[in-house]
Scaffold this motif. Structure first.
Motif, short mmCIF file in Angstrom:
data_model
loop_
_atom_site.label_atom_id
_atom_site.label_comp_id
_atom_site.label_asym_id
_atom_site.label_seq_id
_atom_site.Cartn_x
_atom_site.Cartn_y
_atom_site.Cartn_z
N UNK A 83 0.82 -1.21 0.00
CA UNK A 83 0.00 0.00 0.00
C UNK A 83 0.85 1.26 0.00
N UNK A 84 1.79 1.42 0.94
CA UNK A 84 2.62 2.63 0.86
C UNK A 84 3.50 2.67 -0.40
N UNK A 85 3.90 1.49 -0.90
CA UNK A 85 4.66 1.48 -2.15
C UNK A 85 3.81 2.07 -3.27
N UNK A 86 2.55 1.62 -3.39
CA UNK A 86 1.68 2.11 -4.46
C UNK A 86 1.45 3.62 -4.33
N UNK A 87 1.27 4.08 -3.11
CA UNK A 87 1.06 5.52 -2.91
C UNK A 87 2.33 6.31 -3.24
N UNK A 88 3.49 5.70 -3.02
CA UNK A 88 4.75 6.36 -3.33
C UNK A 88 4.95 6.48 -4.84
N UNK A 89 4.53 5.46 -5.59
CA UNK A 89 4.60 5.53 -7.05
C UNK A 89 3.81 6.72 -7.56
N UNK A 90 2.62 6.91 -7.03
CA UNK A 90 1.78 8.04 -7.45
C UNK A 90 2.40 9.37 -7.02
N UNK A 91 3.00 9.38 -5.83
CA UNK A 91 3.65 10.60 -5.36
C UNK A 91 4.82 10.98 -6.26
N UNK A 99 4.40 0.34 8.51
CA UNK A 99 5.43 -0.31 7.70
C UNK A 99 6.76 0.43 7.87
N UNK A 100 7.85 -0.33 7.95
CA UNK A 100 9.18 0.27 8.04
C UNK A 100 9.70 0.58 6.63
N UNK A 101 10.56 1.59 6.54
CA UNK A 101 11.08 1.99 5.24
C UNK A 101 12.57 2.29 5.33
N UNK A 102 13.32 1.72 4.41
CA UNK A 102 14.73 2.07 4.22
C UNK A 102 14.88 2.59 2.79
N UNK A 103 15.64 3.67 2.63
CA UNK A 103 15.92 4.23 1.31
C UNK A 103 17.43 4.23 1.10
N UNK A 104 17.85 3.60 0.01
CA UNK A 104 19.28 3.47 -0.28
C UNK A 104 19.56 4.08 -1.66
N UNK A 105 20.49 5.01 -1.70
CA UNK A 105 20.90 5.56 -3.00
C UNK A 105 21.90 4.59 -3.63
N UNK A 117 13.81 14.15 -2.63
CA UNK A 117 13.49 14.44 -1.23
C UNK A 117 11.99 14.42 -1.00
N UNK A 118 11.23 14.97 -1.94
CA UNK A 118 9.77 14.99 -1.80
C UNK A 118 9.18 13.59 -1.89
N UNK A 119 9.73 12.75 -2.79
CA UNK A 119 9.25 11.37 -2.91
C UNK A 119 9.55 10.59 -1.64
N UNK A 120 10.76 10.76 -1.11
CA UNK A 120 11.09 10.05 0.13
C UNK A 120 10.21 10.51 1.30
N UNK A 121 9.96 11.80 1.38
CA UNK A 121 9.09 12.32 2.45
C UNK A 121 7.70 11.70 2.35
N UNK A 122 7.15 11.64 1.15
CA UNK A 122 5.83 11.03 0.98
C UNK A 122 5.86 9.55 1.32
N UNK A 123 6.92 8.86 0.91
CA UNK A 123 7.04 7.44 1.20
C UNK A 123 7.07 7.17 2.70
N UNK A 124 7.80 7.99 3.44
CA UNK A 124 7.88 7.77 4.88
C UNK A 124 6.54 8.05 5.57
N UNK A 125 5.83 9.06 5.09
CA UNK A 125 4.52 9.35 5.67
C UNK A 125 3.54 8.21 5.41
N UNK A 126 3.53 7.68 4.19
CA UNK A 126 2.63 6.58 3.87
C UNK A 126 3.03 5.30 4.60
N UNK A 127 4.31 5.06 4.72
CA UNK A 127 4.76 3.86 5.45
C UNK A 127 4.34 3.92 6.91
N UNK A 128 4.52 5.08 7.52
CA UNK A 128 4.13 5.23 8.93
C UNK A 128 2.63 5.04 9.11
N UNK A 129 1.85 5.52 8.17
CA UNK A 129 0.39 5.39 8.27
C UNK A 129 -0.06 3.94 8.21
N UNK A 130 0.72 3.07 7.60
CA UNK A 130 0.36 1.66 7.46
C UNK A 130 1.17 0.74 8.39
#
Length: 400
Positions: free
Chosen positions: A231-239, A304-310, A289-302
């Protein structure tokens, strides 16, 4: 040449190409390159990093002019991305010999290995190693989707993985590198030009987003009890799409891995890869930065833990201005209007090498703009125009 190369690595089901580094299809393409060099009496060699070279004249004389591109592909890629530059290089040499051109500088044709990064996840491995932008240790840690390390794949293909690394001596003998490529966009089609010159490559990078939830039964687990990372992954794609539109950039989640990957199982892990590109570095940084911010917000809402690696990041590449202007002068001699100069969001070996040697690029018109797809296409007349333009450039840089 085109007919001989066309069937190599082509998937019968999709019609696309699967020419991945250090595979059987890659070996067939390499054999094709070696044959083309032999037919023209060129000296063929494979360098320490697996790149192939075909030489007219002795590169030890220095100040060589090199052209070429790559033969590997993205998954189910098209026939033109990479191969057009290699085929055109050999064809341009044939044209110069037909003209009776005498060469004052050594001329080289190159096939850079693993440009697309389709197998090991990092683009331009061959040119990165050569330019010292990828260390041996870093390369040895690369693995493919089946867990095969790069060194093992190289060994299986008959290449010594312990020999890879920077090759400053080779680069010091090159005075200019000109890469011809099919345009991966429609700028030339919209302007009505067959050939253009590259100005710069947009800054770009790849980031891996790991959403970690809890595996559970898809049929018996209440919606309220789920920690579903999809779910947060799908929302991050849209973000990502929204943020890219706002910034005039591009952002794409084009690859995904799911565990346990069962139809009737809630995932425990969803791993998605973001590719983002923008006109300048501040714009790119803002989008990611904006995509990661949205991803963390959506992950927290569900829950779910999130790691972002460049995983990779390439700054803006301005091609050598003097070489670019020389190409414009050579190609503009018989034109009433200047040759179009355009930027691109696609990465290339020429961009990797630009920090070490003067580099430039020519683009051939793509009537649809489609690339990295079996539908990728360039009309034959435009391809011939590209060959003649490359021949003019090589003659202008090496001829007497």
């Amino acid at each position: 040449m085109w007919r001989d190369l066309l069937p190599l690595g082509r998937h019968p089901g999709t019609g696309g190409y699967r020419r991945y580094a250090w595979t059987g299809a890659d070996a067939e393409c390499r054999a094709w390159f070696a044959t083309q060099a032999e037919l023209r009496g060129l000296r063929h060699e494979v360098d320490r990093n697996g790149n192939q070279w075909a030489w007219l004249g002795d590169p030890a004389d220095g100040d060589a002019v090199v052209t070429g591109s790559h033969l590997d592909s993205v998954p189910d890629g098209g026939a033109f991305d990479g191969p057009l530059g290699v085929v055109s290089a050999f064809a341009a040499l044939d044209e110069l010999r037909r003209r009776g051109t005498s060469f004052s500088r050594p001329l080289g044709i190159v096939n850079f290995g693993d440009e697309e990064g389709a197998r090991f996840g990092l683009a331009c491995v061959g040119s990165r190693l050569t330019a010292g932008r990828l260390t041996r240790a870093q390369a040895h840690r690369l693995t493919d989707g089946d867990g095969t390390p790069l060194p093992r794949a190289m060994e299986a293909a008959g290449h010594d993985p312990d020999a890879i690394g920077p090759d400053p001596g080779r680069l010091a003998r090159i005075g200019a590198f000109v890469e011809l490529h099919v345009e991966q966009g429609r700028a030339l089609d919209l302007s009505g030009d067959r050939v253009g010159i590259a100005s710069a490559i947009w800054p770009h990078g790849r980031w891996r987003f790991d959403f970690r939830g809890e595996a559970n039964h898809a049929g018996t687990t209440r919606l309220a009890d789920r920690r579903d990372p999809m779910l947060p992954y799908a929302e991050t794609v849209l973000a990502a799409r929204r943020e890219a539109e706002l910034a005039g950039a591009v952002a794409t989640f084009g690859k995904i891995a799911v565990e346990p990957n069962g139809v009737n199982a809630i995932p425990s892990l969803v791993r998605g890869w973001l590719d983002s590109r923008a006109v300048d570095q501040p714009g790119l940084d803002a989008v990611v930065a904006a995509v990661e911010k949205a991803a963390r917000e959506h992950a927290a809402a569900h829950g779910v833990e999130l790691d972002v690696v460049r995983e990779s990041r390439t700054p803006v590449v301005e091609f050598d201005h003097a070489l670019r202007d020389e190409l414009a002068r050579i190609l503009g001699r018989d034109r009433t209007a200047p040759v179009p100069v355009l930027g691109t969001g696609a990465g290339h070996d020429a961009g990797i090498l630009s920090g070490s040697i003067p580099t430039a690029m020519l683009f051939v018109r793509n009537p649809t703009g489609v690339s990295h797809s079996p539908a990728e296409h360039a009309d034959e007349d435009d391809c011939v125009a590209g060959v003649l333009a490359l021949a003019d450039v090589l003659e202008g840089l090496t001829g007497t």
